[in-house]
Design a protein around this motif. Structure first.
Motif, PDB file in Angstrom:
ATOM      1  N   PHE A 123     -75.835  -1.715  91.832  1.00 39.24           N
ATOM      2  CA  PHE A 123     -76.921  -2.155  91.636  1.00 39.24           C
ATOM      3  C   PHE A 123     -78.529  -2.039  92.183  1.00 39.24           C
ATOM      4  N   TYR A 124     -79.655  -2.903  90.914  1.00 38.82           N
ATOM      5  CA  TYR A 124     -80.512  -2.574  91.272  1.00 38.82           C
ATOM      6  C   TYR A 124     -80.824  -1.292  90.253  1.00 38.82           C
ATOM      7  N   ARG A 125     -80.498  -0.960  90.009  1.00 35.19           N
ATOM      8  CA  ARG A 125     -81.122  -0.001  89.331  1.00 35.19           C
ATOM      9  C   ARG A 125     -80.827  -0.677  87.543  1.00 35.19           C
ATOM     10  N   PHE A 126     -80.846   0.620  86.834  1.00 31.75           N
ATOM     11  CA  PHE A 126     -80.549  -0.129  84.971  1.00 31.75           C
ATOM     12  C   PHE A 126     -79.643   1.193  85.012  1.00 31.75           C
ATOM     13  N   PHE A 127     -79.175   0.679  84.355  1.00 35.58           N
ATOM     14  CA  PHE A 127     -78.329   1.307  83.363  1.00 35.58           C
ATOM     15  C   PHE A 127     -77.460   0.715  82.396  1.00 35.58           C
ATOM     16  N   GLY A 128     -77.215   2.015  81.215  1.00 35.07           N
ATOM     17  CA  GLY A 128     -77.082   0.822  79.995  1.00 35.07           C
ATOM     18  C   GLY A 128     -78.196   2.629  78.993  1.00 35.07           C
ATOM     19  N   GLU A 129     -77.752   1.759  77.472  1.00 42.93           N
ATOM     20  CA  GLU A 129     -78.143   2.545  76.582  1.00 42.93           C
ATOM     21  C   GLU A 129     -78.911   3.197  76.964  1.00 42.93           C
ATOM     22  N   ALA A 130     -79.963   2.710  76.862  1.00 40.33           N
ATOM     23  CA  ALA A 130     -81.761   3.221  77.118  1.00 40.33           C
ATOM     24  C   ALA A 130     -82.083   3.844  77.826  1.00 40.33           C
ATOM     25  N   HIS A 131     -81.045   3.932  79.341  1.00 38.58           N
ATOM     26  CA  HIS A 131     -81.336   4.090  80.299  1.00 38.58           C
ATOM     27  C   HIS A 131     -80.253   5.798  80.882  1.00 38.58           C
ATOM     28  N   PRO A 132     -81.102   6.229  81.490  1.00 39.75           N
ATOM     29  CA  PRO A 132     -80.403   7.821  82.129  1.00 39.75           C
ATOM     30  C   PRO A 132     -78.420   7.897  82.414  1.00 39.75           C
ATOM     31  N   ALA A 133     -77.685   8.526  81.718  1.00 42.15           N
ATOM     32  CA  ALA A 133     -76.221   7.977  81.872  1.00 42.15           C
ATOM     33  C   ALA A 133     -76.160   8.144  83.009  1.00 42.15           C
ATOM     34  N   GLY A 134     -76.192   8.543  84.242  1.00 45.75           N
ATOM     35  CA  GLY A 134     -76.274   8.060  85.940  1.00 45.75           C
ATOM     36  C   GLY A 134     -76.779   7.058  86.139  1.00 45.75           C
ATOM     37  N   GLY A 135     -78.022   5.548  84.994  1.00 42.62           N
ATOM     38  CA  GLY A 135     -78.316   5.061  85.432  1.00 42.62           C
ATOM     39  C   GLY A 135     -80.679   5.488  86.042  1.00 42.62           C
ATOM     40  N   SER A 136     -80.651   4.337  86.072  1.00 41.63           N
ATOM     41  CA  SER A 136     -82.085   5.297  86.403  1.00 41.63           C
ATOM     42  C   SER A 136     -82.163   5.133  88.004  1.00 41.63           C
ATOM     43  N   ALA A 137     -84.059   5.106  87.931  1.00 39.19           N
ATOM     44  CA  ALA A 137     -84.065   5.071  89.729  1.00 39.19           C
ATOM     45  C   ALA A 137     -83.620   3.836  90.075  1.00 39.19           C
ATOM     46  N   PRO A 138     -83.595   3.778  91.428  1.00 39.21           N
ATOM     47  CA  PRO A 138     -83.812   1.992  92.065  1.00 39.21           C
ATOM     48  C   PRO A 138     -84.668   1.744  92.361  1.00 39.21           C
ATOM     49  N   LEU A 139     -84.372   0.750  91.658  1.00 37.70           N
ATOM     50  CA  LEU A 139     -85.842  -0.965  91.520  1.00 37.70           C
ATOM     51  C   LEU A 139     -86.782  -0.561  92.388  1.00 37.70           C
ATOM     52  N   GLY A 140     -88.163  -0.596  91.933  1.00 36.76           N
ATOM     53  CA  GLY A 140     -88.716  -1.017  93.348  1.00 36.76           C
ATOM     54  C   GLY A 140     -89.693  -2.029  92.206  1.00 36.76           C
ATOM     55  N   PRO A 141     -91.127  -1.944  91.845  1.00 42.26           N
ATOM     56  CA  PRO A 141     -91.810  -3.024  91.649  1.00 42.26           C
ATOM     57  C   PRO A 141     -91.099  -3.536  90.381  1.00 42.26           C
ATOM     58  N   GLN A 142     -91.548  -4.976  90.623  1.00 43.26           N
ATOM     59  CA  GLN A 142     -91.389  -5.825  89.755  1.00 43.26           C
ATOM     60  C   GLN A 142     -91.844  -5.694  88.772  1.00 43.26           C
ATOM     61  N   THR A 143     -91.824  -6.932  87.889  1.00 48.09           N
ATOM     62  CA  THR A 143     -92.611  -7.090  86.196  1.00 48.09           C
ATOM     63  C   THR A 143     -93.675  -7.749  85.963  1.00 48.09           C
ATOM     64  N   LEU A 144     -93.770  -8.096  85.083  1.00 46.29           N
ATOM     65  CA  LEU A 144     -94.642  -9.771  84.531  1.00 46.29           C
ATOM     66  C   LEU A 144     -94.264 -10.593  83.170  1.00 46.29           C
ATOM     67  N   LYS A 145     -94.341 -11.798  83.565  1.00 39.51           N
ATOM     68  CA  LYS A 145     -94.184 -13.197  83.402  1.00 39.51           C
ATOM     69  C   LYS A 145     -95.006 -13.783  83.126  1.00 39.51           C
ATOM     70  N   SER A 146     -93.998 -14.723  82.102  1.00 42.74           N
ATOM     71  CA  SER A 146     -94.978 -16.010  82.244  1.00 42.74           C
ATOM     72  C   SER A 146     -94.881 -17.531  82.074  1.00 42.74           C
ATOM     73  N   ALA A 147     -94.675 -18.214  82.265  1.00 41.44           N
ATOM     74  CA  ALA A 147     -93.615 -19.414  81.200  1.00 41.44           C
ATOM     75  C   ALA A 147     -94.575 -20.685  81.636  1.00 41.44           C
ATOM     76  N   TYR A 148     -94.012 -21.384  81.072  1.00 37.37           N
ATOM     77  CA  TYR A 148     -94.175 -23.796  80.770  1.00 37.37           C
ATOM     78  C   TYR A 148     -93.259 -23.608  81.454  1.00 37.37           C
ATOM     79  N   GLU A 149     -94.107 -24.959  82.628  1.00 40.67           N
ATOM     80  CA  GLU A 149     -93.327 -25.925  83.143  1.00 40.67           C
ATOM     81  C   GLU A 149     -93.211 -27.060  83.000  1.00 40.67           C
ATOM     82  N   LEU A 150     -91.914 -26.826  81.437  1.00 39.44           N
ATOM     83  CA  LEU A 150     -91.210 -27.878  81.096  1.00 39.44           C
ATOM     84  C   LEU A 150     -89.487 -27.565  80.758  1.00 39.44           C
ATOM     85  N   PRO A 151     -89.187 -28.794  81.296  1.00 38.99           N
ATOM     86  CA  PRO A 151     -88.431 -27.882  80.736  1.00 38.99           C
ATOM     87  C   PRO A 151     -87.231 -27.674  79.145  1.00 38.99           C
TER      88      PRO A 151
END
Ligand code: MTE
Length: 399
Positions: free
Chosen positions: A267-295
C-alpha cells in the motif's frame, strides 16, 4: 504493554479525570447510549451534519470547514482507522525505541509519558491528509476504477500539534550516526485484510525526515490528543501522506539498514500502467489541492451575488495563487487569498459570483504554489487512487 481497556469500559470511565489531567476531548457521554452519530471503533460523536462514516473511518464534510478557522477543531477532524481506536492510559504508556540502529550495546530503551513531556516542547501547525483524499474523483471525474475508501475531499484537517521533536526522542534513546531508517508502530489492533494478518500499523520513515520536522505530539489544538487522534502520543509527519503520522505510538524500530512493511510495499505506493512494473517508490510527500466549501450538487440562486469560499494547500511549497472558473474552465480569474501563505498550511480564499442563467454549472479552482506546481487537468491514475491532485470539477445547479 500499556493497559488496554475495552471501549465500553472506557466510555463509562471517560468523564473521570485521569491522574495526568483532563480526559481527552471528544469522549462519549456514557448515558447517551447507541445513537446514529457513532461509528464502530470510533470514540467521538460523528454528527451526520459534519461527518460521513465510511467503514471504520469518518470523513469530514469539506463544505462545513466554511465555519471553521485556519485550524480544524478536533471534534470536526476526520478519522482514519485501519481497525479501531484503542483507549489507552497515559500513566501506563511506554514508548519502546529498539533495533540495531541504537549505539553502544543498547538494544531497547523505554520512554514514559512524563519523560516525553519533559523534553523541550514544540508547537507546529500542520495538515494531516490521507494519501487517498479525493480518491473517488478518479472514478467520478476521470472514469477510472480505483480500490480503497472512496473519500471525497474531507480526509484532511489542520491542527496545532504540540509535542517533543522526534529527533530529541531518538537522541534520548541513543540513535547511532549510521542509522538510516526508523519504523514507528501503533498500539491499535493488528490489521487483517483478505484473510492475512498484516500486524500493527507501521511504516518506515527515512532518518533524514525523522530528524527534520517530525514531532511526537501529545496535544492537539491545546488539549490532550483525543482518543481517536492518537492519545496518548502520535507522530505528526508534516507534509507527508497521513499514514506516516502513526497514532497511538507504541514503539519505534531504529535500523542501520532499510526497513519495510506492507504499508510501504503493498500500500501507499503507485501501481498501474503509468508506473514501474513493481510499483513506484513508497509515497512520501503529499500533493496539492484546492476545493470549494460547498456541497457537491448545491443549488445557488440566479441573479444574486454569492460569496464563494474555499481552501487551497500544497505539501510542496507555500500557496502562491488560486484561480477560479465559473464557466466550466473556459475562463479563469484570481480568487482572493485570505490567509498569509505558509509552508505546510492551507489558505482560505474567496471569490464572488453572480450567476445569471438557470441550469447545471461547474465550478473549478486551481492552486499554484511557490515552487511553480499547478494542479493539472487530470491526475495520473494509480490503481489504489492515491494523491489525486487534478482540478476538481464541482457540480452545482443554478435555480
Ligand atoms: N496510526 C495507527 N496506529 N493506525 C491507523 O489506522 N491511520 C493512518 C494514520 N495513523 C492509522 C495511523 C492514516 S492512513 C491516516 S490518514 C492518519 O493516521 C489519520 O489521522 P487521524 O485519524 O487523526 O485523522
Amino acid at each position: 504493554m500499556p493497559a488496554r481497556r475495552s471501549l465500553l469500559k472506557a466510555l463509562a470511565a471517560a468523564p473521570v479525570l485521569s491522574a495526568l489531567g483532563a480526559p481527552p476531548a471528544g469522549a462519549a457521554d456514557p448515558a447517551a447510549g447507541p445513537s446514529p452519530d457513532r461509528a464502530p471503533g470510533i470514540v467521538k460523536p460523528l454528527p451526520p451534519a459534519y461527518f460521513t462514516v465510511r467503514g471504520t473511518n469518518a470523513e469530514s464534510r469539506f463544505e462545513t470547514f466554511r465555519d471553521t478557522g485556519r485550524v480544524t477543531p478536533a471534534d470536526r477532524f476526520f478519522v482514519r482507522n485501519h481497525t479501531s481506536t484503542p483507549v489507552l492510559d497515559a500513566a501506563d504508556w511506554r514508548l519502546t525505541v529498539w533495533g540495531d540502529g541504537l549505539h553502544g550495546r543498547r538494544t531497547s530503551v523505554e520512554i514514559g509519558y512524563g519523560q516525553l513531556r519533559d523534553l523541550p516542547p514544540v508547537t507546529r501547525t500542520a495538515l494531516i491528509e490521507c494519501a487517498g483524499n479525493g480518491r473517488s474523483l478518479y472514478a467520478t471525474q476521470q472514469g477510472e476504477p480505483v480500490s480503497g475508501t472512496p473519500w471525497t475531499l474531507g480526509a484532511v484537517g489542520a491542527a496545532h500539534w504540540r509535542g517533543a521533536r522526534l529527533s530529541d526522542v531518538l537522541r534520548l534513546a541513543g540513535i547511532a550516526s549510521d542509522a538510516v531508517a526508523v519504523q514507528p508502530r501503533g498500539l491499535d489492533d493488528p490489521y487483517v485484510t483478505g484473510g492475512a494478518d498484516l500486524g500493527r500499523v507501521r511504516r518506515p520513515l527515512p532518518v533524514a525526515k525523522a530528524l527534520d520536522d517530525v514531532i511526537v505530539a501529545y496535544k492537539m489544538n491545546g488539549e490532550p490528543l483525543p482518543y481517536d487522534h492518537g492519545f496518548p502520543a502520535r507522530l505528526v509527519v508534516p507534509d507527508w501522506v497521513g499514514v506516516a503520522s502513526v497514532k497511538w505510538l507504541g514503539d519505534i524500530e531504529v535500523s542501520r539498514g532499510p526497513l519495510s512493511s506492507p504499508w510501504s510495499t503493498d500500500f501507499y505506493r503507485f501501481f498501474g500502467e503509468a508506473h514501474p512494473a513493481g510499483g513506484s517508490a513508497p509515497l512520501g510527500p503529499q500533493t496539492l489541492k484546492s476545493a470549494y466549501e460547498l456541497p457537491f450538487g448545491a443549488s445557488l440562486a440566479a441573479g444574486r451575488t454569492h460569496h464563494l469560499t474555499g481552501r487551497a494547500w500544497s505539501a510542496l511549497a507555500p500557496v502562491r495563487a488560486v484561480e477560479v472558473s465559473t464557466d466550466g474552465g473556459g475562463t479563469w480569474r484570481p480568487a482572493r487569498i485570505v490567509d498569509r501563505p505558509r509552508s505546510g498550511q492551507w489558505v482560505r480564499w474567496t471569490a464572488s459570483w453572480r450567476p445569471t442563467a438557470a441550469g447545471p454549472a461547474t465550478l473549478l479552482s486551481r492552486v499554484t504554489d511557490a515552487a511553480g506546481n499547478v494542479q493539472p487537468e487530470r491526475a495520473v491514475h494509480n490503481t489504489q487512487g492515491y494523491l489525486f491532485n487534478a482540478v476538481v470539477r464541482h457540480p452545482l445547479t443554478v435555480e
